[in-house]
Each structure stands twice: as C-alpha cells, then as structure tokens.
Design a protein around this motif. Structure first.
Motif, PDB file in Angstrom:
ATOM      1  N   GLU A  87      -0.503   0.527   0.154  1.00 34.15           N
ATOM      2  CA  GLU A  87      -0.814   0.658  -1.260  1.00 34.15           C
ATOM      3  C   GLU A  87       0.319   1.406  -1.968  1.00 34.15           C
ATOM      4  N   GLY A  88       0.775   0.832  -3.070  1.00 33.53           N
ATOM      5  CA  GLY A  88       1.806   1.492  -3.865  1.00 33.53           C
ATOM      6  C   GLY A  88       3.230   1.282  -3.377  1.00 33.53           C
ATOM      7  N   LYS A  89       3.428   0.459  -2.357  1.00 34.68           N
ATOM      8  CA  LYS A  89       4.780   0.211  -1.828  1.00 34.68           C
ATOM      9  C   LYS A  89       5.182  -1.232  -2.097  1.00 34.68           C
ATOM     10  N   ASP A  90       6.442  -1.432  -2.479  1.00 33.96           N
ATOM     11  CA  ASP A  90       6.934  -2.770  -2.812  1.00 33.96           C
ATOM     12  C   ASP A  90       7.131  -3.652  -1.584  1.00 33.96           C
ATOM     13  N   GLN A  91       7.741  -3.078  -0.535  1.00 30.08           N
ATOM     14  CA  GLN A  91       8.001  -3.852   0.667  1.00 30.08           C
ATOM     15  C   GLN A  91       7.056  -3.444   1.787  1.00 30.08           C
ATOM     16  N   LEU A 115       9.497  -9.040  16.510  1.00 33.80           N
ATOM     17  CA  LEU A 115       8.619  -9.018  15.338  1.00 33.80           C
ATOM     18  C   LEU A 115       9.432  -9.214  14.055  1.00 33.80           C
ATOM     19  N   ILE A 116      10.587  -8.593  13.963  1.00 36.87           N
ATOM     20  CA  ILE A 116      11.456  -8.756  12.792  1.00 36.87           C
ATOM     21  C   ILE A 116      11.884 -10.223  12.666  1.00 36.87           C
ATOM     22  N   GLU A 117      12.245 -10.826  13.781  1.00 34.72           N
ATOM     23  CA  GLU A 117      12.634 -12.242  13.807  1.00 34.72           C
ATOM     24  C   GLU A 117      11.489 -13.112  13.268  1.00 34.72           C
ATOM     25  N   MET A 118      10.254 -12.803  13.678  1.00 35.61           N
ATOM     26  CA  MET A 118       9.097 -13.562  13.206  1.00 35.61           C
ATOM     27  C   MET A 118       8.852 -13.330  11.714  1.00 35.61           C
ATOM     28  N   MET A 119       9.014 -12.111  11.256  1.00 40.31           N
ATOM     29  CA  MET A 119       8.773 -11.816   9.838  1.00 40.31           C
ATOM     30  C   MET A 119       9.723 -12.625   8.953  1.00 40.31           C
ATOM     31  N   LYS A 120      10.949 -12.758   9.394  1.00 38.83           N
ATOM     32  CA  LYS A 120      11.934 -13.529   8.634  1.00 38.83           C
ATOM     33  C   LYS A 120      11.646 -15.029   8.730  1.00 38.83           C
ATOM     34  N   GLY A 121      11.421 -15.530   9.945  1.00 36.60           N
ATOM     35  CA  GLY A 121      11.261 -16.964  10.148  1.00 36.60           C
ATOM     36  C   GLY A 121       9.917 -17.507   9.711  1.00 36.60           C
ATOM     37  N   THR A 122       8.839 -16.913  10.186  1.00 35.68           N
ATOM     38  CA  THR A 122       7.499 -17.430   9.927  1.00 35.68           C
ATOM     39  C   THR A 122       6.960 -17.030   8.562  1.00 35.68           C
ATOM     40  N   TYR A 123       7.240 -15.798   8.144  1.00 33.13           N
ATOM     41  CA  TYR A 123       6.642 -15.285   6.905  1.00 33.13           C
ATOM     42  C   TYR A 123       7.632 -15.192   5.751  1.00 33.13           C
ATOM     43  N   SER A 124       8.877 -15.595   5.993  1.00 33.71           N
ATOM     44  CA  SER A 124       9.913 -15.636   4.962  1.00 33.71           C
ATOM     45  C   SER A 124      10.117 -14.306   4.243  1.00 33.71           C
ATOM     46  N   LEU A 125       9.886 -13.214   4.941  1.00 32.93           N
ATOM     47  CA  LEU A 125      10.202 -11.914   4.341  1.00 32.93           C
ATOM     48  C   LEU A 125      11.718 -11.756   4.337  1.00 32.93           C
ATOM     49  N   ASN A 126      12.243 -11.123   3.298  1.00 31.32           N
ATOM     50  CA  ASN A 126      13.689 -10.932   3.260  1.00 31.32           C
ATOM     51  C   ASN A 126      14.107  -9.470   3.332  1.00 31.32           C
ATOM     52  N   GLU A 127      13.134  -8.577   3.431  1.00 27.61           N
ATOM     53  CA  GLU A 127      13.449  -7.166   3.623  1.00 27.61           C
ATOM     54  C   GLU A 127      12.244  -6.430   4.185  1.00 27.61           C
ATOM     55  N   LEU A 128      12.529  -5.346   4.872  1.00 26.44           N
ATOM     56  CA  LEU A 128      11.494  -4.491   5.451  1.00 26.44           C
ATOM     57  C   LEU A 128      11.882  -3.035   5.252  1.00 26.44           C
ATOM     58  N   SER A 129      10.889  -2.200   5.157  1.00 25.35           N
ATOM     59  CA  SER A 129      11.089  -0.754   5.143  1.00 25.35           C
ATOM     60  C   SER A 129      10.559  -0.177   6.438  1.00 25.35           C
ATOM     61  N   ALA A 130      10.857   1.086   6.658  1.00 25.32           N
ATOM     62  CA  ALA A 130      10.304   1.845   7.784  1.00 25.32           C
ATOM     63  C   ALA A 130      10.313   3.305   7.367  1.00 25.32           C
ATOM     64  N   TYR A 131       9.331   4.043   7.844  1.00 25.10           N
ATOM     65  CA  TYR A 131       9.207   5.462   7.496  1.00 25.10           C
ATOM     66  C   TYR A 131       9.044   6.283   8.766  1.00 25.10           C
ATOM     67  N   LEU A 164      11.422  10.121   5.959  1.00 19.66           N
ATOM     68  CA  LEU A 164      12.652   9.387   5.733  1.00 19.66           C
ATOM     69  C   LEU A 164      12.297   7.923   5.521  1.00 19.66           C
ATOM     70  N   HIS A 165      12.905   7.312   4.523  1.00 23.49           N
ATOM     71  CA  HIS A 165      12.641   5.915   4.196  1.00 23.49           C
ATOM     72  C   HIS A 165      13.866   5.097   4.596  1.00 23.49           C
ATOM     73  N   TYR A 166      13.654   4.199   5.543  1.00 19.52           N
ATOM     74  CA  TYR A 166      14.696   3.281   6.007  1.00 19.52           C
ATOM     75  C   TYR A 166      14.431   1.910   5.414  1.00 19.52           C
ATOM     76  N   HIS A 167      15.473   1.109   5.309  1.00 23.44           N
ATOM     77  CA  HIS A 167      15.361  -0.214   4.706  1.00 23.44           C
ATOM     78  C   HIS A 167      16.308  -1.167   5.426  1.00 23.44           C
ATOM     79  N   ARG A 168      15.909  -2.437   5.461  1.00 19.32           N
ATOM     80  CA  ARG A 168      16.768  -3.458   6.072  1.00 19.32           C
ATOM     81  C   ARG A 168      16.535  -4.797   5.384  1.00 19.32           C
ATOM     82  N   LYS A 169      17.628  -5.471   5.042  1.00 13.37           N
ATOM     83  CA  LYS A 169      17.557  -6.870   4.604  1.00 13.37           C
ATOM     84  C   LYS A 169      17.436  -7.727   5.840  1.00 13.37           C
ATOM     85  N   LEU A 170      16.640  -8.788   5.774  1.00 15.46           N
ATOM     86  CA  LEU A 170      16.454  -9.673   6.929  1.00 15.46           C
ATOM     87  C   LEU A 170      17.299 -10.933   6.788  1.00 15.46           C
TER      88      LEU A 170
END
Length: 170
Positions: A87-91, A115-131, A164-170
């Motif tokens: 809730e309240g997060k963009d990615q 899992l990252i590979e699946m998020m990009k391929g199956t769900y077409s996500l183009n970025e992810l965050s991590a905390y 800490l907020h990490y980010h990655r383009k997929l």
C-alpha cells in the motif's frame, strides 16, 4: 505436485496454508525477528491465518506473491522469496528469507534470480524495488549482486523503521 518454477537445485512454488509449520519456524528465526520484525506468529494456526490474510490475497489480485523455496534433492523447505505490492508504493518489491542453516549457500541468489526473470517475462514488470535494514549486510550484499542499486530510504506500511530502498530496472 506441480512446481511452477525451478532452477538446477530448487523448486519455487506459491505458498499455501499447508506450509504453516514451516512459516512458523521461519518467522520466528533470529534473523527474521531482527531484520523483518516480530509478526506475532506464535502457533501453526497463527501462521495459517498470516498466509490466508497476507500471502493468498496477493496471488488473487496480482497473480504472484510469496513462494516457498524447496531443495530438489530432498524436498526440504529452505526459505521464501516473493514479489509484493505494498500500500502506498509505486513499484512492487522483492523480498526473501531463509532458515539460518541454508544461508550463504547461494539458494537465495538462485531463487531470487529466477523470480526476477519470471517477473520480467511472464508479468512484464519493468522495475522492482527492495527494502532492507541498513545493518542487514547479507541482504544488502545479495541485492547488490542482483544488480539492485541503492536509491535512498523508505518506510513500508508494515514497519515504522527507516529502511534502505533499492531499485532495479528489469
């Protein structure tokens, strides 16, 4: 049993209430308490309720969520890895936790990479965050190895701590 994802050593499948005893053990492990927080899950019934209330709705809404990581050689449950909408997060953000005896063996990297590979391929996500907490050196090291970059700090709805907020383009 069908495993939607697998690597050379691991099966990765959605968490279910049948995993409650494992989730109870994981959520009460020292690193979970220290770095993720005490979620007041003290019985198998608490764990079942947590899975029903927190994990299953993510799958129903988004098609993905928290997964159990299982070693192929002996079907031992090692940890969890998932992608979550908060809730309240963009990615969406990725998270992982393993029982102490399975840390440092490459399982988290292997599962999270898949899992990252699946998020990009199956769900077409183009970025992810991590905390993660600043003092969680092993989590930070893994995120950096997975090509996440430190973006700044942030707070998740489940905690009042600055993370800490990490980010990655997929």
């Amino acid at each position: 049993m069908k495993h939607p994802l697998e690597t050379n050593r691991l099966y990765i499948r959605p968490i279910t209430t049948k995993d409650a005893a494992f989730v109870l053990e994981l959520m009460n492990s020292p690193k979970w308490i220290r770095f993720i927080g005490d979620r007041n899950v003290k019985t198998v019934e608490d764990a079942k309720a947590y899975i029903k209330e927190k994990a299953i709705p993510q799958f129903k809404t988004h098609g993905y969520g928290n997964n159990v990581i299982i070693r192929k050689s002996d079907n031992k449950k090692l940890g969890t890895c998932g992608v979550y909408h908060r809730e309240g997060k963009d990615q969406p953000d990725i998270g992982f936790a393993f029982l102490p005896s399975y840390e440092g063996l490459g399982y988290a990297y292997e599962a999270t990479s898949k899992l990252i590979e699946m998020m990009k391929g199956t769900y077409s996500l183009n970025e992810l965050s991590a905390y993660t907490l600043e003092e969680n050196a092993s989590s930070r090291k893994l995120l950096e190895r997975l090509n996440f970059e430190l973006k700044g700090t942030g707070i998740l709805p489940t905690t009042n701590e600055e993370l800490l907020h990490y980010h990655r383009k997929l």
